[in-house]
Design a protein around this motif. Structure first.
Motif, PDB file in Angstrom:
ATOM      1  N   VAL A  58       0.988  -1.114   0.073  1.00 18.43           N
ATOM      2  CA  VAL A  58       0.038   0.081   0.083  1.00 18.43           C
ATOM      3  C   VAL A  58       0.895   1.472  -0.168  1.00 18.43           C
ATOM      4  O   VAL A  58       0.454   2.085  -0.851  1.00 18.43           O
ATOM      5  N   LYS A  59       2.034   1.336   0.770  1.00 19.65           N
ATOM      6  CA  LYS A  59       2.789   2.415   0.757  1.00 19.65           C
ATOM      7  C   LYS A  59       3.367   2.495  -0.476  1.00 19.65           C
ATOM      8  O   LYS A  59       3.806   3.609  -0.927  1.00 19.65           O
ATOM      9  N   LEU A  61       2.413   1.790  -3.449  1.00 19.39           N
ATOM     10  CA  LEU A  61       1.401   2.485  -4.423  1.00 19.39           C
ATOM     11  C   LEU A  61       1.165   3.812  -3.992  1.00 19.39           C
ATOM     12  O   LEU A  61       1.113   4.716  -4.896  1.00 19.39           O
ATOM     13  N   GLU A  62       1.096   4.357  -2.864  1.00 17.40           N
ATOM     14  CA  GLU A  62       0.756   5.615  -2.586  1.00 17.40           C
ATOM     15  C   GLU A  62       2.159   6.644  -2.925  1.00 17.40           C
ATOM     16  O   GLU A  62       2.029   7.577  -3.191  1.00 17.40           O
ATOM     17  N   LEU A  65       1.952   7.294  -6.523  1.00 17.39           N
ATOM     18  CA  LEU A  65       0.940   8.324  -7.012  1.00 17.39           C
ATOM     19  C   LEU A  65       1.438   9.706  -6.390  1.00 17.39           C
ATOM     20  O   LEU A  65       1.155  10.530  -7.285  1.00 17.39           O
ATOM     21  N   VAL A  80      -7.793   9.780  -3.794  1.00 13.18           N
ATOM     22  CA  VAL A  80      -7.580   8.183  -3.947  1.00 13.18           C
ATOM     23  C   VAL A  80      -8.893   7.853  -2.952  1.00 13.18           C
ATOM     24  O   VAL A  80      -9.177   8.170  -1.851  1.00 13.18           O
ATOM     25  N   THR A  85      -6.187   1.479  -2.365  1.00 16.02           N
ATOM     26  CA  THR A  85      -4.928   0.979  -2.385  1.00 16.02           C
ATOM     27  C   THR A  85      -4.845  -0.349  -1.530  1.00 16.02           C
ATOM     28  O   THR A  85      -4.126  -1.291  -2.018  1.00 16.02           O
ATOM     29  N   GLN A  86      -5.680  -0.410  -0.580  1.00 11.47           N
ATOM     30  CA  GLN A  86      -5.740  -1.861   0.203  1.00 11.47           C
ATOM     31  C   GLN A  86      -6.289  -2.733  -0.521  1.00 11.47           C
ATOM     32  O   GLN A  86      -5.708  -3.673  -0.598  1.00 11.47           O
ATOM     33  N   ILE A  88      -6.238  -2.968  -3.646  1.00  8.38           N
ATOM     34  CA  ILE A  88      -5.254  -3.268  -5.098  1.00  8.38           C
ATOM     35  C   ILE A  88      -4.076  -4.300  -4.279  1.00  8.38           C
ATOM     36  O   ILE A  88      -3.848  -5.228  -4.926  1.00  8.38           O
ATOM     37  N   ALA A  89      -3.556  -3.787  -3.224  1.00  4.81           N
ATOM     38  CA  ALA A  89      -2.776  -4.569  -2.611  1.00  4.81           C
ATOM     39  C   ALA A  89      -2.970  -6.022  -2.279  1.00  4.81           C
ATOM     40  O   ALA A  89      -2.379  -7.010  -2.595  1.00  4.81           O
ATOM     41  N   VAL A 110       2.884   0.430 -13.153  1.00  5.48           N
ATOM     42  CA  VAL A 110       1.479   1.241 -12.708  1.00  5.48           C
ATOM     43  C   VAL A 110       1.150   2.322 -13.771  1.00  5.48           C
ATOM     44  O   VAL A 110       2.053   3.138 -14.323  1.00  5.48           O
ATOM     45  N   PHE A 140      -4.930   2.441 -13.023  1.00  2.00           N
ATOM     46  CA  PHE A 140      -5.948   3.388 -12.222  1.00  2.00           C
ATOM     47  C   PHE A 140      -6.680   3.797 -13.134  1.00  2.00           C
ATOM     48  O   PHE A 140      -6.373   4.303 -14.440  1.00  2.00           O
TER      49      PHE A 140
END
Length: 193
Positions: A58-59, A61-62, A65, A80, A85-86, A88-89, A110, A140
């Protein structure tokens, strides 16, 4: 004991047939006791490891972005949806669970789809010490908000245009494409969420 459809449980003759075959009602309890010992208890260390792996994904991905908003997207904010993101993870972990090296063998591309055009944001290598065994392409999607484009149009013509930059709103939907790199079959899995 194997259950078949040839015996009727309401027929007294079939009950005596079961008893003749060696089935005794006391064996039923023993069968249930057997499964109590065979079914393994969930491994708490494994559950904790998966949760921490999910949070680190998650981190990643964040961070992707956040880094992309200034460099590739040219906007000041990326909104978001909660738990995107959770989700997706969790899907990434699920798709990597069948791979020989798991998540460590993953390379993730991504992208962001804006008006049917895909823009590359980043490439995430989960473990650079492992030769990648599969690729995931995450796409996304931008939220379709007509009022946001109207607001941007309104402010771009006025005195606020120099200080105000675009806000990008992501949709709760995404696409995840899995491609095996070392497969004779060349399997590709596409999931649209």
């Amino acid at each position: 004991m194997v259950a078949t459809g040839s015996l009727s449980s309401k027929n007294p003759a079939s009950i005596s047939e079961l008893l003749d075959r060696g089935f005794h009602p006391g064996n039923l309890l023993n069968d249930f006791d057997y499964w109590d010992y065979v079914v393994p208890e969930p491994n708490l260390n494994e559950v904790i490891f998966e949760e921490t792996t999910c949070q680190s994904l998650v981190k990643m991905l964040e961070n992707c972005l956040s880094k992309s908003k200034h460099t590739k997207l040219g906007c000041s904010k990326v909104l978001v949806p909660e738990k995107l993101t959770q989700r997706i993870a969790q899907d990434v972990l699920r798709l990597s669970s069948t791979e020989p090296c798991g998540l460590r063998g993953c390379v993730m591309h991504v992208n962001l789809e804006i008006e049917n055009v895909c823009k590359k944001l980043d490439r995430i290598v989960c473990d650079s010490s492992v030769v990648p065994t599969f690729e995931l392409t995450l796409v996304f999607k931008q939220e379709n908000c007509s009022w946001m484009s109207f607001r941007d149009f309104f402010f771009s013509r006025g005195r606020f245009s120099s200080g105000l930059r675009r806000t990008l709103i992501l949709s709760s939907g995404f696409r995840l494409v899995k491609k095996k790199l070392y497969s004779l079959i060349g399997t590709t899995v596409i999931e649209e969420c």
